[in-house]
Design an enzyme around this catalytic site. Structure first.
Site, PDB file in Angstrom:
ATOM      1  N   ARG A  93       0.849  -1.190   0.000  1.00 24.52           N
ATOM      2  CA  ARG A  93       0.000   0.000   0.000  1.00 24.52           C
ATOM      3  C   ARG A  93       0.888   1.245   0.000  1.00 24.52           C
ATOM      4  O   ARG A  93       1.967   1.248   0.608  1.00 24.52           O
ATOM      5  CB  ARG A  93      -0.848  -0.040   1.267  1.00 24.52           C
ATOM      6  CG  ARG A  93      -1.844   1.080   1.440  1.00 24.52           C
ATOM      7  CD  ARG A  93      -3.061   0.850   0.614  1.00 24.52           C
ATOM      8  NE  ARG A  93      -4.171   1.706   1.027  1.00 24.52           N
ATOM      9  CZ  ARG A  93      -5.144   2.091   0.195  1.00 24.52           C
ATOM     10  NH1 ARG A  93      -5.132   1.712  -1.079  1.00 24.52           N
ATOM     11  NH2 ARG A  93      -6.137   2.827   0.620  1.00 24.52           N
ATOM     12  N   THR A 382     -10.067   0.357  -9.414  1.00 24.01           N
ATOM     13  CA  THR A 382      -9.018  -0.450  -8.809  1.00 24.01           C
ATOM     14  C   THR A 382      -9.020  -1.670  -9.696  1.00 24.01           C
ATOM     15  O   THR A 382      -9.873  -1.807 -10.573  1.00 24.01           O
ATOM     16  CB  THR A 382      -9.412  -0.768  -7.340  1.00 24.01           C
ATOM     17  OG1 THR A 382      -9.279   0.401  -6.553  1.00 24.01           O
ATOM     18  CG2 THR A 382      -8.597  -1.882  -6.711  1.00 24.01           C
ATOM     19  N   ASP A 424      -7.665   8.386   0.321  1.00 24.73           N
ATOM     20  CA  ASP A 424      -8.215   7.301   1.140  1.00 24.73           C
ATOM     21  C   ASP A 424      -7.981   7.550   2.625  1.00 24.73           C
ATOM     22  O   ASP A 424      -8.492   6.814   3.475  1.00 24.73           O
ATOM     23  CB  ASP A 424      -7.629   5.945   0.727  1.00 24.73           C
ATOM     24  CG  ASP A 424      -8.471   5.275  -0.355  1.00 24.73           C
ATOM     25  OD1 ASP A 424      -9.536   5.811  -0.705  1.00 24.73           O
ATOM     26  OD2 ASP A 424      -8.063   4.212  -0.854  1.00 24.73           O
ATOM     27  N   SER A 453      -7.848   0.938   3.409  1.00 24.25           N
ATOM     28  CA  SER A 453      -8.268   0.437   2.096  1.00 24.25           C
ATOM     29  C   SER A 453      -9.462  -0.492   2.237  1.00 24.25           C
ATOM     30  O   SER A 453      -9.713  -1.052   3.310  1.00 24.25           O
ATOM     31  CB  SER A 453      -7.101  -0.337   1.471  1.00 24.25           C
ATOM     32  OG  SER A 453      -7.516  -0.974   0.291  1.00 24.25           O
ATOM     33  N   SER A 454     -10.182  -0.650   1.151  1.00 20.52           N
ATOM     34  CA  SER A 454     -11.242  -1.667   1.121  1.00 20.52           C
ATOM     35  C   SER A 454     -10.835  -2.881   0.281  1.00 20.52           C
ATOM     36  O   SER A 454     -11.628  -3.818   0.124  1.00 20.52           O
ATOM     37  CB  SER A 454     -12.520  -1.078   0.522  1.00 20.52           C
ATOM     38  OG  SER A 454     -13.013  -0.066   1.343  1.00 20.52           O
ATOM     39  N   GLY A 474     -13.810  -1.558  -6.831  1.00 24.91           N
ATOM     40  CA  GLY A 474     -15.126  -1.028  -6.453  1.00 24.91           C
ATOM     41  C   GLY A 474     -15.121  -0.177  -5.201  1.00 24.91           C
ATOM     42  O   GLY A 474     -16.167   0.011  -4.584  1.00 24.91           O
ATOM     43  N   GLY A 475     -13.941   0.323  -4.791  1.00 20.84           N
ATOM     44  CA  GLY A 475     -13.892   1.189  -3.611  1.00 20.84           C
ATOM     45  C   GLY A 475     -14.544   0.511  -2.424  1.00 20.84           C
ATOM     46  O   GLY A 475     -14.341  -0.678  -2.165  1.00 20.84           O
TER      47      GLY A 475
HETATM   48  N1  GLY Z   1      -8.331   3.004  -3.187  1.00 16.33           N
HETATM   49  C1  GLY Z   1      -9.351   2.085  -2.924  1.00 16.33           C
HETATM   50  C2  GLY Z   1      -9.068   1.213  -1.758  1.00 16.33           C
HETATM   51  O1  GLY Z   1      -7.921   1.021  -1.430  1.00 16.33           O
HETATM   52  O2  GLY Z   1      -9.969   0.720  -1.147  1.00 16.33           O
END
Ligand code: GLY
Length: 569
Positions: A93, A382, A424, A453-454, A474-475
């Site tokens: 990340r 993503t 984020d 993050s998701s 999909g966020g």
């Molecule tokens: N940028 C989307 C996530 O990391 O959830």
């Protein structure tokens, strides 16, 4: 065909004719959003590479063929399960640069209207520096992450894994309709930055479907990375190009930030669901905790008794989602900066208590569930890819630039886009964001911290054997998308393609709204409304990439239509 006994009756009750077939193969399978990249992975597998080798090659190939989300300038997560049962999680990340601080985006927020969504359509968003331009980027992690994966768990030479990406960047690849439209509709973002405008918009002479996109600057970067390893990106010529661009344009990332970036290995989360072991992403992802909380509430509830796509099933799922997302952003953040109460959130007693507050006939009101802090805006763009090799090693990777085409900035002379992952973070803790949501202190900006993050790469095992490899873009919807892929296979007996094609729903606690895909019928929507849900239609709850192991067959299911897909051999 594998059909779980409890699912047989339900399968017969399915309201649709489920005729879609997955791609089937016996030895190896790659699913990604782009079939060119999937085929790169399959070639690596055929040539003796393992699943990690193939995943690394796919990651680099997508950086060329899928510029909206495939990347060198972003970050992500890789979940690995070896055939012998060992597993690990690589966290690459992005990290906040050393100059970052809690209020860095307060002063300069301004309004505007740009950005395109996951399908490349224009979308109104607030334009501020955490989303657009040089200050929006965290220190990229992808190159370090892929190098860590390859050096520790791969077996093919590093150079071989980059070679296909170099070839695609240098020789070019055919732009398809989806990419052409996506680029055109991102003019408002990409057109702001001369290098992005030149490379991706051809200075206004847009690429049409069928034309060839060549990226010589990107090819040169990939060649240097092939020769020198991640060192080039973090300390060498590429690092210098990136840091110089930052300096000239008021960005935050320095050579020192790049040099200090580390990918880290973490212990995956795991829990049982109906005899399956679900292995998934730990913080700084919120996704694994979310999936395991929701499965913990669902197990034993009999939520599925009404059958797939029944109002009663959707209602119960929505209530579980509501409760899990309520916990999400108050209690989750980078574990190196914030003590995430994992034990408490995944405790069986806690989850049973959570479940006991669900009324089977009536929607709860989110404001009554728990005073908490809602998730902020997360982009839909993503990308996820999954790989299984002939030995049964499995890899699930989700990586991203955050928004479609990230910050919009292409590093001059290097040809790759930078992320806008700083968004984020809770960039304005305590203040409502553009959706009227208030974000939490736990996820505030701090130097060296990774934003929440998701992304939810997930692997499922049954009786010690690989069963599924799943993930999605999909966020904030990713978590619910992956959950429903798992449920569709385990509880509703679907094959891999059916499981990704089946309609999905999304509830994220706040706003108190139930989003449903078009496959949920108007009658069902009427029933859900009668139960008290505020129902809205949305295009998609994440675009899933799923591999299911079905006896001797690997099934590949991909939501990426028309150009995406699964490839096996
Ligand atoms: N940028 C989307 C996530 O990391 O959830």
């Amino acid at each position: 065909m594998r059909i779980f006994p409890s699912a047989l009756l339900i399968l017969l009750l399915l309201p649709f004719a489920w005729s879609t077939e997955p791609v089937r193969a016996r030895r190896g399978m790659v699913v990604s959003t782009d079939v060119i990249a999937s085929k790169v992975g399959v070639e690596v597998l055929k040539n003796g590479g393992n699943a990690v080798d193939a995943a690394v090659a796919v990651g680099f190939a997508l950086a060329v063929t899928h510029p909206a989300a495939g990347n060198l300038g972003g970050g992500g997560f890789m979940l690995i399960r070896h055939a012998d049962g060992r597993d690990t999680f690589l966290d690459f990340r992005e990290m906040a640069p050393s100059s970052a601080h809690r209020d860095m985006y307060l002063a300069k927020a301004n309004s505007g209207a740009i950005q395109s969504d996951y399908q490349g359509r224009q979308m109104q968003i607030e334009l501020n520096e955490s989303l657009v331009g040089w200050r929006a980027s965290g220190v990229p992690g992808t190159v370090r992450g892929l190098e860590l994966a390859s050096s520790k768990y791969g077996r093919k030479p590093w150079k071989d894994l980059l070679a296909p990406a170099v070839k695609l960047a240098k020789g070019g690849f055919r732009v398809d309709y989806t990419l052409a439209e996506s680029l055109k509709s991102s003019t408002a973002l990409l057109g702001r930055f001369p290098e992005s405008k030149r490379i991706f918009l051809r200075d206004g002479q847009y690429y049409d479907a069928g034309e060839t996109l060549r990226q010589p600057e990107l090819a040169a970067v990939l060649e240097r990375i092939a020769e020198q390893g991640a060192r080039d990106f973090y300390e060498g010529e590429t690092a210098r190009l990136l840091a110089a661009g930052m300096k000239r344009n008021g960005g935050e990332i320095t050579l020192n930030d790049l040099k200090r970036y580390r990918a880290v290995e973490r212990q995956p989360l795991r829990a049982e669901y109906k005899g399956y072991t679900v292995i998934t992403a730990p913080p700084p992802s919120s996704g694994g905790v979310g999936i395991l909380e929701m499965l913990g509430m669902l197990e034993g509830s009999g939520y599925e008794k009404g059958g797939f796509n029944a109002a009663s099933t959707w209602h119960y799922l929505a209530e579980v989602m509501r409760r899990s997302y309520a916990d999400r952003s108050e209690f989750l953040a980078d574990p190196d900066f914030y003590r995430v109460p994992l034990g408490r959130l995944l405790d069986k007693g806690y989850l049973a208590a959570r479940r006991s507050t669900i009324d089977r006939d009536k929607a709860s009101r989110s404001e009554e569930i728990r005073p908490g802090i809602a998730p902020g805006y997360e982009s839909m763009e993503t990308t996820h890819f999954s790989v299984v090799d002939r030995d049964g090693n499995a890899v699930a990777v989700t990586y991203t630039l955050n928004g479609s085409y990230g910050s919009g900035v292409t590093v001059p002379g290097a040809g790759f886009l930078l992320n806008n992952e700083m968004d984020d973070f809770a960039t304005r803790p305590g203040q409502a964001n553009m959706f009227g949501l208030v974000q939490g202190e736990a996820n505030k900006v701090e130097p060296g911290k990774r934003p929440l993050s998701s992304m939810t790469p997930t692997i499922v095992v049954k009786d010690g054997k690989l069963s599924m490899v799943a993930g999605a873009p999909g966020g904030g919807r990713i978590i619910n998308a992956v959950l429903q892929a798992l449920l569709n296979v385990i509880d509703f007996g679907m094959n891999a393609q059916q499981a990704v094609d089946a309609p999905r729903i999304h509830h994220q606690w706040m706003p108190d709204r139930l989003s449903v895909e078009s496959g949920v019928s108007p009658d069902t929507v009427a029933l859900l409304k009668r139960m008290g849900h505020d129902v809205v239609r949305i295009d998609t709850v994440g675009r899933l990439q799923l591999i299911v192991v079905n006896g001797e067959w690997l099934e590949g299911g991909s939501n990426s239509i028309p150009h995406g897909g699964a490839a096996g051999y």
